[in-house]
Design a protein around this motif. Structure first.
Motif, PDB file in Angstrom:
ATOM      1  N   THR A 558     -16.478 -33.724 -10.970  1.00 38.64           N
ATOM      2  CA  THR A 558     -15.824 -34.544 -11.999  1.00 38.64           C
ATOM      3  C   THR A 558     -15.794 -35.985 -11.508  1.00 38.64           C
ATOM      4  N   ARG A 656      -5.374 -31.489 -17.752  1.00 38.10           N
ATOM      5  CA  ARG A 656      -5.770 -30.957 -16.448  1.00 38.10           C
ATOM      6  C   ARG A 656      -6.437 -29.587 -16.610  1.00 38.10           C
ATOM      7  N   LEU A 659     -10.000 -30.015 -18.052  1.00 36.27           N
ATOM      8  CA  LEU A 659     -10.972 -30.440 -17.045  1.00 36.27           C
ATOM      9  C   LEU A 659     -11.347 -29.290 -16.119  1.00 36.27           C
ATOM     10  N   THR A 663     -15.104 -27.898 -15.701  1.00 37.70           N
ATOM     11  CA  THR A 663     -15.720 -27.890 -14.375  1.00 37.70           C
ATOM     12  C   THR A 663     -16.371 -26.545 -14.085  1.00 37.70           C
ATOM     13  N   ILE A 671     -16.821 -38.726 -16.936  1.00 39.01           N
ATOM     14  CA  ILE A 671     -15.726 -39.093 -17.829  1.00 39.01           C
ATOM     15  C   ILE A 671     -15.715 -40.606 -17.995  1.00 39.01           C
ATOM     16  N   VAL A 689      -9.468 -35.844 -11.085  1.00 37.39           N
ATOM     17  CA  VAL A 689     -10.916 -35.763 -10.874  1.00 37.39           C
ATOM     18  C   VAL A 689     -11.223 -35.802  -9.383  1.00 37.39           C
TER      19      VAL A 689
END
Length: 770
Positions: A558, A656, A659, A663, A671, A689
């Motif tokens: 990320t 969160r 993401l 992932t 991003i 990230v």
């Protein structure tokens, strides 16, 4: 940031100045520097061409401290030498003083009057004919001075300033020589004035000394009268004192020598000593006589009528008594020889006793006489001592008066001699200043120097241009080079993305023809829209490599792109980074998290349908909103609708979790976030990230803004991979290696215009880059 990298950057800061950066700055502004230099050169050349030639002549004079040594002083040293030593602490002070006199207005006025310069056009600022050489191309350094206002022809004060401006006094180092230098447009006038100034200085020195001598002589004359009266009064007082004290000159001395009284006192002292010695000796004999302890009388002392001496009587008496004693042992007292011997002894005894009485009376009489003499000498000694003391008391006053007379007489004689010396010096009319070399008419002009003026103009123009160039660079608060990024932010520079002008972009697009990704043909912000082998594309591939190597073990999954403020290129940077990652064949997702001003869909030529906002609001599932693009392996999640509370959505647990889900499904998630300084979205996302790429526009972003943005990321404890320097000038000297190496790729690619692109995903040839 890695501590070893920080230490490396710190060591680089401690190195000496990098001259290459200076050269790059000069080369960057070379046309401005050349223009300024040429402008200064042209101005100076025009001014020089208008200036009148000047001629310099110099006369050399010798200066010595003091006046001419005409009269000798005492001890072989001249009085003038003594005056010179007393008047000046050093030769340097004397020379400085004389140089100031040489530059004085009074001396200049004397020369102007003597030479008739009050109406000379050279000093009035008027032109009268041509110079004596005929080269009329100098009239001043930066043009001719404006003509002086009309002044009376006989006004000396009006030309003193011009006169002193043409005069230069130059003392020669470590000598007593001084050069009088004159510079005028007329060669003969320069030589004439240099000589005239030297001789006027000599005359003025003589006049000053004559005037000083006259004043000194007048003062000494008045002083001489005063000293004469004082001397007469002191002599009269001394003579009266002698008469009052009865002092006869010659019978006493005031310089420590013996006088008659002192000599008499010394003789009395000796006589008194002798009398005391004699009295002491007689006193001892009287004591013996009174104690009947005199064994015998001294030799030669007579006491009998027969004239026998006492020692012989004593001897006869002793002999007779010895004989009598010897006879008494054998005979009786009435024995006739015994009777006669007894009678002889009695007679001798009577004689001896008579002598002893006479001797004792004589000794006592001598003793009494000695005492009387000693007393008399003691009395005389006391009287003489009193007289000597009175004489000494008188001699003190006498000595004081005598010294006063001597001092006044010496002062009177000294002043009288000084008056005679001053009279002779005033009549001598001589000077210690000597003209060593007279000024000669110069054979050619001494200035201005055309070559030197041109060289000075070039040097001044270069210095002005270079100084202005460095001033411009100093005023530029942006970060232009990777080295500046690393030195200022202590962050690694991941890549430098060049910026092309609009004409360059159009030319490259025209030469490349139709792009292999038709959907991206209208977007010139993607690296692949110009050429896969363009400088821009290679810059993003360098960024990709840097990100893949930014973590130990495995590359980050990320990656957040942000900037200090808006319009710095973070959206294009995030999209192009996603594109170059997709070229490697990995699954890449581009997420537009700028919920305030989304733009990724415009660059990709897509519509902004439902997206991240709906996911975070719980209205849709994230998997349903991800769309594919025309670029293989690249997917896109748009921002969606603009919410009223972007920061709360971005910082929520739902973000969160989303993401984390993405992932797991994609290899790389890129991003695009809002800028850091205006809003807090990027700071919230930086904690979710693997790392952050800080985009810096080299032509826009100030150092203070970048540093403030980095400070906020550090405060959020975010992992910052480094800086992407965007919109750099590839024509700058810092990036010439781009042009030298990739110049051909921008136009036709390494294999020609129609060659297969090894970065094209449709090409499966072995030359494809991974």
């Amino acid at each position: 940031m890695d501590s070893s990298f920080r230490g490396k950057i710190h060591d680089e800061d401690e190195r000496s100045i990098d001259l290459l950066n200076y050269w790059i700055t000069v080369k960057k502004h070379r046309w401005m520097i050349v223009s300024i230099t040429l402008a200064v050169l042209i101005v100076v050349a025009i001014r020089v061409s208008m200036m009148t030639p000047l001629y310099t002549a110099d006369a050399t004079i010798l200066l010595k401290p003091g006046n001419p040594q005409l009269l000798g002083g005492h001890g072989g040293q001249s009085e003038n030498a003594q005056t010179s030593t007393n008047d000046w602490d050093s030769v340097e002070d004397f020379l400085k003083t004389q140089c100031e006199i040489l530059k004085s207005r009074t001396l200049a006025a004397n020369v102007i009057t003597a030479e008739g310069l009050a109406s000379d056009p050279v000093f009035l600022g008027k032109k009268k004919g041509k110079p004596d050489t005929g080269h009329g191309w100098f009239s001043g350094w930066f043009g001719s001075k404006p003509a002086a206002k009309p002044t009376p022809a006989n006004s000396v004060d009006s030309v003193i300033g011009s006169y002193l401006g043409s005069l230069e006094i130059k003392p020669l180092i470590n000598t007593n020589l001084v050069k009088i230098i004159f510079t005028t447009p007329n060669s003969r006038l320069s030589a004439r004035l240099a000589n005239a100034h030297a001789h006027a200085y000599i005359r003025e020195g003589i006049e000053l000394r004559t005037q000083a001598n006259a004043e000194a002589e007048r003062f000494l004359r008045d002083k001489l009268v005063e000293l004469k009266e004082k001397l007469e009064k002191s002599e009269l007082a001394l003579n009266n004192y002698r008469r009052d004290k009865g002092i006869v000159p010659g019978l006493m001395s005031v310089d420590g020598k013996e006088t008659v009284v002192i000599a008499r006192l010394s003789d009395l002292s000796k006589e008194l000593t002798n009398a005391q010695v004699a009295r002491i000796g007689l006193e001892a004999q009287v004591d013996q006589i009174r104690k009947n302890q005199v064994p015998q009388l001294p030799s030669g002392t007579g006491g009998s009528s027969t004239g026998s001496t006492t020692p012989s009587v004593k001897y006869q008496l002793d002999t007779a008594m010895s004989d009598y004693v010897a006879m008494a042992k054998q005979f009786k007292p009435d024995y006739p020889p015994m009777v006669r011997a007894k009678a002889r002894i009695d007679e001798l005894q009577r004689t001896y006793d008579a002598d002893m009485r006479a001797y004792s009376q004589g000794v006592i009489a001598s003793f009494n006489a000695a005492k009387t003499k000693e007393a008399e000498l003691q009395e005389e000694m006391s009287r003489q001592r009193s007289q000597a003391l009175s004489v000494n008391d008188a001699s003190v006053g006498y000595a004081i008066l005598q010294r006063e007379v001597d001092t006044n007489r010496e002062l009177y004689n000294s002043v009288l001699q000084r008056m005679k010396d001053l009279g002779l010096a005033a009549e001598s009319q001589s000077s210690n200043t000597v003209v060593v070399d007279d000024a000669q008419v110069p054979g050619g002009p001494s200035g201005p120097h055309r070559t030197m003026a041109i060289l000075q103009a070039i040097a001044f123009g270069l210095a002005l241009g270079i100084g202005l160039a460095f001033l411009i660079e100093y005023q530029d608060k942006t970060l232009k080079t990777p080295e500046q990024v690393e030195q200022y932010l202590r962050l690694p520079n991941l890549a430098a993305v060049p910026a092309f002008s609009r004409n360059e972009t159009r030319a490259i697009a025209k030469r490349n023809g139709t792009d292999r990704t038709p959907a991206l043909t209208g977007s010139r912000e993607l690296a692949g829209s110009m050429s896969q082998y363009s400088v821009v594309g290679e810059a993003y591939r360098s960024l990709r490599t840097a990100l893949m190597l930014s973590r130990a073990g495995a590359p980050p999954k990320t990656i957040l792109f942000t900037s200090a403020s808006n319009s710095e290129g973070k959206t294009v940077s995030a999209l192009n980074t996603a594109v170059v990652f997709a070229h490697t064949g990995v699954r890449v997702l581009l997420v537009d998290v700028d919920l305030r001003r989304p733009r990724c869909h415009k660059v990709l030529a897509l519509e902004n349908q439902a997206g991240l906002t709906e996911v975070l609001a719980g209205a849709c599932n994230v998997s349903d909103l991800i769309r594919s693009t025309d670029i293989d392996s690249l997917s896109f999640l748009s921002a969606g609708s603009i919410p009223p509370n972007p920061s709360e959505l971005v910082g929520s647990d739902k973000m969160r979790d989303t993401l984390a889900q993405l992932t797991n499904e994609y290899d790389v998630v890129v991003i695009d976030s809002p800028p850091i300084l205006p809003v807090t979205d990027a700071m919230l996302l930086s904690t979710m990230v693997d790392g952050v790429v800080l985009v810096v526009n080299s032509s826009k972003t100030s150092k203070q803004h970048v540093k403030a943005a980095y400070a906020r990321l550090e405060f959020a404890r975010a992992k910052v991979f480094g800086v992407l320097l965007n919109q750099v000038d590839v024509n700058s000297q810092h990036y010439q290696y781009y042009r030298r190496y990739y110049g051909g790729y921008d136009t036709y690619g390494p294999y020609g215009a129609d060659a297969t692109d090894p970065y094209d995903p449709a090409d499966n040839s072995p030359s494809k880059e991974v």
